[in-house]
Design a protein around this motif. Structure first.
Motif, PDB file in Angstrom:
ATOM      1  N   ALA A 201       0.803  -1.233   0.138  1.00  0.00           N
ATOM      2  CA  ALA A 201       0.025  -0.049  -0.023  1.00  0.00           C
ATOM      3  C   ALA A 201       0.963   1.114   0.043  1.00  0.00           C
ATOM      4  O   ALA A 201       0.579   2.412  -0.773  1.00  0.00           O
ATOM      5  N   ARG A 202       1.985   1.383   0.696  1.00  0.00           N
ATOM      6  CA  ARG A 202       2.869   2.347   0.660  1.00  0.00           C
ATOM      7  C   ARG A 202       3.435   2.641  -0.820  1.00  0.00           C
ATOM      8  O   ARG A 202       3.626   3.805  -1.241  1.00  0.00           O
ATOM      9  N   ILE A 203       3.833   1.430  -1.454  1.00  0.00           N
ATOM     10  CA  ILE A 203       4.414   1.641  -2.837  1.00  0.00           C
ATOM     11  C   ILE A 203       3.320   2.217  -3.707  1.00  0.00           C
ATOM     12  O   ILE A 203       3.798   2.971  -4.609  1.00  0.00           O
ATOM     13  N   ASP A 204       2.154   1.870  -3.532  1.00  0.00           N
ATOM     14  CA  ASP A 204       1.127   2.544  -4.272  1.00  0.00           C
ATOM     15  C   ASP A 204       0.626   3.747  -3.990  1.00  0.00           C
ATOM     16  O   ASP A 204      -0.128   4.526  -4.499  1.00  0.00           O
ATOM     17  N   GLY A 205       1.341   4.596  -3.030  1.00  0.00           N
ATOM     18  CA  GLY A 205       1.279   5.839  -2.645  1.00  0.00           C
ATOM     19  C   GLY A 205       0.338   6.224  -1.558  1.00  0.00           C
ATOM     20  O   GLY A 205      -0.056   7.529  -1.241  1.00  0.00           O
ATOM     21  N   GLY A 206      -0.056   5.034  -0.652  1.00  0.00           N
ATOM     22  CA  GLY A 206      -1.083   5.227   0.362  1.00  0.00           C
ATOM     23  C   GLY A 206      -0.333   5.975   1.413  1.00  0.00           C
ATOM     24  O   GLY A 206       0.786   5.367   1.918  1.00  0.00           O
ATOM     25  N   PHE A 208      -0.949   7.264   5.747  1.00  0.00           N
ATOM     26  CA  PHE A 208      -1.766   6.663   6.861  1.00  0.00           C
ATOM     27  C   PHE A 208      -3.150   6.476   6.803  1.00  0.00           C
ATOM     28  O   PHE A 208      -3.719   5.601   7.082  1.00  0.00           O
ATOM     29  N   TRP A 209      -3.711   7.598   6.781  1.00  0.00           N
ATOM     30  CA  TRP A 209      -5.255   7.645   6.706  1.00  0.00           C
ATOM     31  C   TRP A 209      -5.617   6.857   5.502  1.00  0.00           C
ATOM     32  O   TRP A 209      -6.824   6.116   5.717  1.00  0.00           O
ATOM     33  N   ARG A 210      -5.091   7.018   4.488  1.00  0.00           N
ATOM     34  CA  ARG A 210      -5.625   6.303   3.326  1.00  0.00           C
ATOM     35  C   ARG A 210      -5.635   4.819   3.310  1.00  0.00           C
ATOM     36  O   ARG A 210      -6.430   4.151   2.900  1.00  0.00           O
ATOM     37  N   ILE A 211      -4.385   4.399   3.889  1.00  0.00           N
ATOM     38  CA  ILE A 211      -4.287   2.791   4.190  1.00  0.00           C
ATOM     39  C   ILE A 211      -5.391   2.209   5.288  1.00  0.00           C
ATOM     40  O   ILE A 211      -5.810   1.431   5.351  1.00  0.00           O
ATOM     41  N   PHE A 212      -5.414   3.125   6.179  1.00  0.00           N
ATOM     42  CA  PHE A 212      -6.516   2.735   7.119  1.00  0.00           C
ATOM     43  C   PHE A 212      -7.495   2.772   6.495  1.00  0.00           C
ATOM     44  O   PHE A 212      -8.540   1.626   7.109  1.00  0.00           O
ATOM     45  N   ALA A 213      -8.419   3.815   5.935  1.00  0.00           N
ATOM     46  CA  ALA A 213      -9.397   3.705   5.363  1.00  0.00           C
ATOM     47  C   ALA A 213      -9.856   2.802   4.409  1.00  0.00           C
ATOM     48  O   ALA A 213     -11.112   2.198   4.285  1.00  0.00           O
ATOM     49  N   HIS A 214      -9.062   2.500   3.196  1.00  0.00           N
ATOM     50  CA  HIS A 214      -9.223   1.819   2.099  1.00  0.00           C
ATOM     51  C   HIS A 214      -8.868   0.324   2.264  1.00  0.00           C
ATOM     52  O   HIS A 214      -9.115  -0.520   1.490  1.00  0.00           O
ATOM     53  N   VAL A 215      -7.805  -0.091   3.265  1.00  0.00           N
ATOM     54  CA  VAL A 215      -7.202  -1.355   3.302  1.00  0.00           C
ATOM     55  C   VAL A 215      -7.576  -1.938   4.705  1.00  0.00           C
ATOM     56  O   VAL A 215      -8.101  -3.100   4.638  1.00  0.00           O
ATOM     57  N   MET A 216      -7.200  -1.192   5.909  1.00  0.00           N
ATOM     58  CA  MET A 216      -7.447  -1.917   7.008  1.00  0.00           C
ATOM     59  C   MET A 216      -9.143  -1.893   7.555  1.00  0.00           C
ATOM     60  O   MET A 216      -9.570  -3.050   7.767  1.00  0.00           O
ATOM     61  N   LEU A 217      -9.685  -0.791   7.678  1.00  0.00           N
ATOM     62  CA  LEU A 217     -11.316  -1.249   7.915  1.00  0.00           C
ATOM     63  C   LEU A 217     -11.946  -2.000   7.108  1.00  0.00           C
ATOM     64  O   LEU A 217     -12.592  -2.797   7.727  1.00  0.00           O
ATOM     65  N   PRO A 218     -11.762  -2.128   5.515  1.00  0.00           N
ATOM     66  CA  PRO A 218     -12.720  -3.249   5.001  1.00  0.00           C
ATOM     67  C   PRO A 218     -12.332  -4.601   5.514  1.00  0.00           C
ATOM     68  O   PRO A 218     -13.086  -5.575   5.241  1.00  0.00           O
ATOM     69  N   MET A 219     -10.986  -4.826   5.860  1.00  0.00           N
ATOM     70  CA  MET A 219     -10.681  -6.023   6.613  1.00  0.00           C
ATOM     71  C   MET A 219     -10.946  -6.257   7.919  1.00  0.00           C
ATOM     72  O   MET A 219     -10.890  -7.532   8.671  1.00  0.00           O
ATOM     73  N   SER A 220     -11.539  -5.213   8.672  1.00  0.00           N
ATOM     74  CA  SER A 220     -11.795  -5.335  10.144  1.00  0.00           C
ATOM     75  C   SER A 220     -13.335  -5.710  10.375  1.00  0.00           C
ATOM     76  O   SER A 220     -13.700  -5.452  11.737  1.00  0.00           O
ATOM     77  N   THR A 221     -14.232  -6.263   9.385  1.00  0.00           N
ATOM     78  CA  THR A 221     -15.617  -6.540   9.886  1.00  0.00           C
ATOM     79  C   THR A 221     -15.635  -7.468  10.911  1.00  0.00           C
ATOM     80  O   THR A 221     -16.438  -6.935  11.985  1.00  0.00           O
ATOM     81  N   PRO A 222     -15.178  -8.591  11.172  1.00  0.00           N
ATOM     82  CA  PRO A 222     -15.278  -9.654  12.274  1.00  0.00           C
ATOM     83  C   PRO A 222     -14.893  -8.705  13.598  1.00  0.00           C
ATOM     84  O   PRO A 222     -15.417  -8.790  14.586  1.00  0.00           O
ATOM     85  N   MET A 223     -13.563  -7.865  13.570  1.00  0.00           N
ATOM     86  CA  MET A 223     -13.135  -7.265  14.642  1.00  0.00           C
ATOM     87  C   MET A 223     -14.093  -6.160  15.338  1.00  0.00           C
ATOM     88  O   MET A 223     -14.260  -5.782  16.191  1.00  0.00           O
ATOM     89  N   LEU A 224     -14.839  -5.415  14.187  1.00  0.00           N
ATOM     90  CA  LEU A 224     -15.704  -4.434  14.507  1.00  0.00           C
ATOM     91  C   LEU A 224     -17.017  -5.012  15.117  1.00  0.00           C
ATOM     92  O   LEU A 224     -17.337  -4.271  16.140  1.00  0.00           O
ATOM     93  N   VAL A 225     -17.187  -6.152  14.472  1.00  0.00           N
ATOM     94  CA  VAL A 225     -18.419  -6.683  15.307  1.00  0.00           C
ATOM     95  C   VAL A 225     -18.145  -7.173  16.826  1.00  0.00           C
ATOM     96  O   VAL A 225     -18.911  -6.898  17.678  1.00  0.00           O
ATOM     97  N   VAL A 226     -16.943  -7.719  16.904  1.00  0.00           N
ATOM     98  CA  VAL A 226     -16.493  -7.860  18.497  1.00  0.00           C
ATOM     99  C   VAL A 226     -16.552  -6.689  19.160  1.00  0.00           C
ATOM    100  O   VAL A 226     -17.126  -6.665  20.337  1.00  0.00           O
TER     101      VAL A 226
END
Length: 306
Positions: A201-206, A208-226
């Motif tokens: 994600a860094r190589i693609d120009g992302g 801190f906030w862009r990686i968090f919003a577009h990469v991390m949060l979509p992967m965090s659904t089970p953790m968000l439910v917990v």
């Protein structure tokens, strides 16, 4: 590193979905296991059964003291009274006022604590300097200190700020006390992700906030439910913080329930008290029933490993 840490969440989901073939033979051991599970379920569900049947009885039936008997003429009069006419002191508006107050406290508290906890957890997962784990453990010790230690200092601080006994004050208290646990959950989850994911994600120009919003949060659904389950349960069931910091106009449902059950005047209406108790516990119960599968997935994804 444990074995479960090396298994991806997708693999765990597939394993949970495909539970294997159902055994064809009913052995004595399996019969004993089913009997044990049935007895255990009956033991833990017995208090709920007593509460439900008592809430459906009239007070004349309750006075017969046969708590296991099914009501002769089941009715919801006690539920209606608990919701709309039960008295808490001189106020006879039922427990509905506390329900609305709990909702007003719950929604902003859950959103703010999870939002802040996910961001701080993500930031700490990237902070891998020497001694970071020691400092992280020291920071998390605040999550295990009893509430009573902080109450008086917080009362003085909130009084100085002018938010003591107000809705923003009780919301801020829940955010403060929920933040360490939320940070722990999300930090452990993000720390278990492959570092190559961040590097790509860094190589693609992302950033801190862009990686968090577009990469991390979509992967965090089970953790968000917990996180939602933990926060909803903890905040909705809270009594002491709501009693101290909410103020008389914003008392949550648990405090209203205590005032109804422990009313010193008039007749003790046990059927109304049981109905009010079930109504108070209804929201966490529904959340658990609807999201139990997601909760298991979130735990399996690494929310509690450290």
């Amino acid at each position: 590193m444990t074995t479960i840490d090396t298994i991806s969440p997708a693999t765990l989901d597939r394993a949970a979905t495909h539970r294997g073939a159902r055994p064809r033979r009913l052995t004595a051991g399996r019969v004993g296991l089913y009997a044990f599970l049935a007895l255990s379920a009956a033991f833990f569900l017995l208090p709920l059964y007593i509460m439900i049947v008592t809430s459906l009885k009239t007070m004349d039936e309750v006075r017969l003291a046969n708590i296991f008997a099914w009501p002769a003429d089941p009715g919801f009069q006690a539920w209606v009274a608990a919701w709309s006419t039960a008295c808490t002191g001189l106020d006879c508006s039922g427990i509905q006022v506390g329900f609305l107050n709990s909702v007003k406290i719950l929604v902003p508290s859950v959103i703010a604590s999870i939002a802040l906890g996910s961001v701080t957890g993500y930031a700490l997962s990237l902070w891998r300097v020497r001694g970071a784990n020691v400092l992280f453990v020291v920071l998390l010790l605040g999550a295990f200190i009893p509430y009573q230690v902080f109450i008086y200092p917080l009362v003085r601080i909130f009084s100085t700020l002018g938010i003591y006994g107000s809705l923003p004050g009780i919301v801020l208290v829940h955010v403060i006390f929920g933040l360490p646990v939320m940070t722990l959950l999300f930090r452990n989850f993000y720390a278990g992700l492959p570092p190559e994911l961040f590097k790509a994600a860094r190589i693609d120009g992302g950033g801190f906030w862009r990686i968090f919003a577009h990469v991390m949060l979509p992967m965090s659904t089970p953790m968000l439910v917990v996180a939602v389950i933990l926060q909803v349960t903890g905040i909705w069931n809270d009594f002491i913080l709501g009693l101290v910091f909410a103020g008389r106009e914003n008392l949550p449902m648990t405090v209203q329930l205590n005032n109804i059950v422990n009313a010193a005047q008039g007749e003790k209406l046990h059927n109304v008290n049981m109905a009010a108790t079930i109504l108070t516990a209804l929201v966490p119960l529904v959340v658990y029933l609807l999201s139990g599968r997601w909760f298991v997935r979130g735990i399996a994804a690494g929310s509690v490993k450290g």
